[in-house]
Design an enzyme around this catalytic site. Structure first.
Site, PDB file in Angstrom:
ATOM      1  N   CYS A 234       5.187   9.083   2.552  1.00  0.00           N
ATOM      2  CA  CYS A 234       6.055   8.114   2.892  1.00  0.00           C
ATOM      3  C   CYS A 234       7.504   8.647   2.593  1.00  0.00           C
ATOM      4  O   CYS A 234       8.089   9.609   3.297  1.00  0.00           O
ATOM      5  CB  CYS A 234       5.926   6.616   2.104  1.00  0.00           C
ATOM      6  SG  CYS A 234       6.652   5.269   2.758  1.00  0.00           S
TER       7      CYS A 234
ATOM      8  N   HIS B 236       0.816   5.593   3.794  1.00  0.00           N
ATOM      9  CA  HIS B 236       0.357   5.766   2.530  1.00  0.00           C
ATOM     10  C   HIS B 236      -1.094   6.046   2.644  1.00  0.00           C
ATOM     11  O   HIS B 236      -1.886   5.037   2.568  1.00  0.00           O
ATOM     12  CB  HIS B 236       0.669   4.275   1.726  1.00  0.00           C
ATOM     13  CG  HIS B 236       2.144   4.289   1.469  1.00  0.00           C
ATOM     14  ND1 HIS B 236       2.672   4.798   0.301  1.00  0.00           N
ATOM     15  CD2 HIS B 236       3.089   3.642   1.992  1.00  0.00           C
ATOM     16  CE1 HIS B 236       3.810   4.427   0.088  1.00  0.00           C
ATOM     17  NE2 HIS B 236       4.039   3.845   1.350  1.00  0.00           N
TER      18      HIS B 236
ATOM     19  N   GLU C  86      -2.798   6.789   0.110  1.00  0.00           N
ATOM     20  CA  GLU C  86      -3.650   6.169  -0.969  1.00  0.00           C
ATOM     21  C   GLU C  86      -4.061   4.629  -0.710  1.00  0.00           C
ATOM     22  O   GLU C  86      -4.820   4.076  -1.598  1.00  0.00           O
ATOM     23  CB  GLU C  86      -2.863   6.381  -2.334  1.00  0.00           C
ATOM     24  CG  GLU C  86      -1.437   5.408  -2.414  1.00  0.00           C
ATOM     25  CD  GLU C  86      -0.301   5.906  -1.538  1.00  0.00           C
ATOM     26  OE1 GLU C  86       0.713   5.354  -1.798  1.00  0.00           O
ATOM     27  OE2 GLU C  86      -0.338   6.674  -0.931  1.00  0.00           O
TER      28      GLU C  86
END
Length: 195
Positions: A72, A177, A179
């Site tokens: 990001c 992102h 994750e």
């Protein structure tokens, strides 16, 4: 060991959980790491100020061939600068700057597709057009051939095609992102871990 750079922002625990390693802002730990993850959320200039004491360690690690993954804002910090913080230099690993979306809803939040433009080990086993989770108002405009993934963002009757993944040698970065991106994101992080 993988060092997840702690700049006091973002959800580092999920990144560390997926990759293992340690969350740290200790330059010696970062220097001793086999791989480095540079996550980030927030304002470009404010985060660069926090990152400034680690600039040399990170650049040296890149020059030594250690794999680095920007996530990001971490992608944006790898460029020369950003419209968000005029006059505040980025790390300058990639030539180009970061600009704000124009003509579309800001921020760009939600699931969107990444279209692979070149082979990159991060995307091994991930189909072209796979969905990832985005939250950002700015995007990179590379001035060199490092784009490996692009995303089409459409809103308010307008469309912006932007660089969503870059790669050169041992430096990788994604605007989304991983994750927070379910199976595709976990696969991408696992691919980085295996480099």
């Amino acid at each position: 060991m993988i060092a997840v750079v702690d700049l006091g922002i973002g959800n580092l625990a999920n990144v560390r959980k997926a990759l293992g390693g340690v969350i740290t802002s200790d330059p010696y730990a970062i220097e001793g790491a086999e791989k480095i993850v540079l996550p980030g959320v927030g304002n470009f200039g404010a985060v660069m100020e926090k990152l400034e004491p680690l600039r040399g360690v990170i650049i040296d690690a890149i020059n030594d061939g250690k794999p680095l993954l920007g996530i990001c804002l971490g992608l944006q910090l790898l460029f020369e600068g950003s419209e968000e913080s005029p006059g505040k230099p980025g790390l300058g690993v990639f030539r180009g700057n970061v600009v704000r979306f124009q003509g579309v809803r800001v921020p760009h939040i939600g699931w969107n597709q990444v279209w692979q433009r070149k082979e990159c080990p991060l995307f091994e086993g991930i189909k072209d057009g796979a969905y990832f989770y985005f939250v950002h108002s700015y995007y990179a405009l590379p001035e060199e051939d490092v784009t490996v993934g692009v995303t089409d963002y459409e809103s308010k009757g307008a469309k912006v095609v932007f660089t969503s993944a870059v790669c050169r040698d041992n430096v990788y970065a994604v605007q989304f992102h991983p994750e927070k991106s379910g199976r595709n994101g976990l696969r991408l992080l696992e691919n980085f871990r295996r480099l």
